[in-house]
Scaffold this active site. Structure first.
Site, PDB file in Angstrom:
ATOM      1  N   ASN A 247       0.878  -1.175   0.000  1.00 20.59           N
ATOM      2  CA  ASN A 247       0.000   0.000   0.000  1.00 20.59           C
ATOM      3  C   ASN A 247       0.915   1.225   0.000  1.00 20.59           C
ATOM      4  OD1 ASN A 247      -1.785   2.053   0.535  1.00 20.59           O
ATOM      5  ND2 ASN A 247      -2.372   1.329   2.576  1.00 20.59           N
TER       6      ASN A 247
ATOM      7  N   LYS B 187       0.169   4.223  -0.266  1.00 24.41           N
ATOM      8  CA  LYS B 187      -0.452   5.427   0.322  1.00 24.41           C
ATOM      9  C   LYS B 187      -0.186   6.639  -0.587  1.00 24.41           C
ATOM     10  CE  LYS B 187      -0.286   3.184   4.761  1.00 24.41           C
ATOM     11  NZ  LYS B 187      -0.224   3.274   6.209  1.00 24.41           N
TER      12      LYS B 187
ATOM     13  N   HIS C 123      -9.632   1.054   5.018  1.00 26.04           N
ATOM     14  CA  HIS C 123      -8.357   1.309   5.692  1.00 26.04           C
ATOM     15  C   HIS C 123      -8.591   2.287   6.847  1.00 26.04           C
ATOM     16  CE1 HIS C 123      -4.286   2.549   6.529  1.00 26.04           C
ATOM     17  NE2 HIS C 123      -3.885   1.464   5.892  1.00 26.04           N
TER      18      HIS C 123
ATOM     19  N   GLU D  75      -6.964   4.690   7.874  1.00 25.10           N
ATOM     20  CA  GLU D  75      -6.733   6.106   7.542  1.00 25.10           C
ATOM     21  C   GLU D  75      -7.953   6.695   6.826  1.00 25.10           C
ATOM     22  OE1 GLU D  75      -2.971   5.526   5.553  1.00 25.10           O
ATOM     23  OE2 GLU D  75      -2.095   4.949   7.479  1.00 25.10           O
TER      24      GLU D  75
ATOM     25  N   GLU E 156      -5.740  -5.133  10.511  1.00 29.97           N
ATOM     26  CA  GLU E 156      -4.723  -4.118  10.746  1.00 29.97           C
ATOM     27  C   GLU E 156      -5.009  -3.408  12.068  1.00 29.97           C
ATOM     28  OE1 GLU E 156      -2.671  -2.793   6.914  1.00 29.97           O
ATOM     29  OE2 GLU E 156      -4.449  -1.565   7.125  1.00 29.97           O
TER      30      GLU E 156
ATOM     31  N   GLY F 234       2.151   2.099  10.856  1.00 23.20           N
ATOM     32  CA  GLY F 234       3.116   3.182  10.718  1.00 23.20           C
ATOM     33  C   GLY F 234       3.771   3.592  12.030  1.00 23.20           C
TER      34      GLY F 234
ATOM     35  N   SER G 270       3.087  -2.237  10.422  1.00 22.38           N
ATOM     36  CA  SER G 270       4.528  -2.315  10.683  1.00 22.38           C
ATOM     37  C   SER G 270       5.123  -3.691  10.392  1.00 22.38           C
ATOM     38  CB  SER G 270       4.845  -1.888  12.119  1.00 22.38           C
ATOM     39  OG  SER G 270       4.441  -0.544  12.319  1.00 22.38           O
TER      40      SER G 270
END
Ligand code: PGA
Length: 254
Positions: free
Chosen positions: A9, A11, A96, A98, A168, A174, A214
């Site tokens: 991904n 991003k 996701h 985010e 996730e 991250g 991560s």
């Protein structure tokens, strides 16, 4: 029995040229590394999608990171599922954290996006996972079950068979904090049991469930060795071809 997938991904990273050269490197490097029923997927920003899709192979597919829920229309700045499909993409990341967190995407909206993706023959990589507070409060199984119920459990078994799930934990994305293999396996096993209760054991066993958060070359092998972890959704480490390749290779040892 079920497909193993390592998905990158990107991003909102990499300009056009950087994205093209990274994708070409990935295609070359994984040529001899992807074995059996394994697939590599690269989910790029829209700007790269049509160019990298032309370089996609049987082993390396491409996907988008979002679509709009409507088929077409006056939605300035948005991109539709049929547009994504028309350039040759096969997957789309939906749900996701985010998108949920920064763009207010709710379970109800995501259910609509899942429908739109499937209608346009894009396979959703549907993300679920708890925040740090939810993990600490200990109710993360409920959170994950609700995300499944509201995001994908309206699908028929035939439709659900096209969905890839990604667990996730938001606290691991991250942050450099990774769920331990045991923590991840515990949730993956819970997800598979929840799928079995809804769709039956056979479909649950056939569902690919990725781990994300991560994941990197030093922890990938331990994570992937867990019985219910069928690959990874890789953010930061997917931006470096060598790291990404190491993660792809980590799977081959399973
Ligand atoms: P990360 O991101 O690997 O950089 O933690 C994973 C993701 O957001 O999918």
């Amino acid at each position: 029995m079920r497909k193993n997938i390592v998905a990158g991904n990107w991003k909102m990273n990499l300009d056009y040229e950087q994205g093209l050269s990274l994708f070409s490197e990935i295609v070359n490097m994984v040529k001899d590394e992807v074995v059996g029923d394994q697939e590599v997927v690269v989910c790029s920003p829209f700007i790269h999608l049509s160019s990298i899709a032309k370089l996609a192979t049987a082993k390396v597919a491409v996907g988008a990171q979002n679509i709009h829920q409507a088929d077409a229309g006056a939605y300035t700045g948005e991109v539709s599922a049929s547009q994504v499909k028309s350039v040759g993409a096969a997957y789309v990341i939906l749900g996701h954290s985010e998108r949920r967190g920064y763009f207010g995407e709710t379970d109800a909206l995501l259910a609509e996006k899942v429908n739109t993706a499937l209608k346009n023959e894009l396979k959703p990589i549907f993300c679920i996972g708890e925040t740090k507070d939810e993990r600490e409060a200990g109710n993360f199984f409920d959170i994950i079950k609700t995300q499944l119920e509201q995001g994908v459990f309206h699908l028929s078994a035939e439709e659900f068979a096209k969905v890839v799930l990604a667990y996730e934990p938001v606290w691991a994305i991250g942050t450099g904090l990774t769920a331990s293999p045991e923590q991840a396996q515990e949730v993956h096993a819970f997800i598979r049991a929840t799928l079995a209760a809804k769709y039956g054991q056979e479909l649950a066993d056939a569902t690919t469930i990725l781990y994300g958060g991560s994941c990197n070359p030093s922890n990938a092998e331990d994570l992937f060795s867990q019985a219910d972890i069928d690959g990874g959704l890789i953010g930061g480490a997917s931006l470096k071809s060598r790291d990404f390749l190491s993660i792809v290779k980590a799977f081959n040892t399973k």
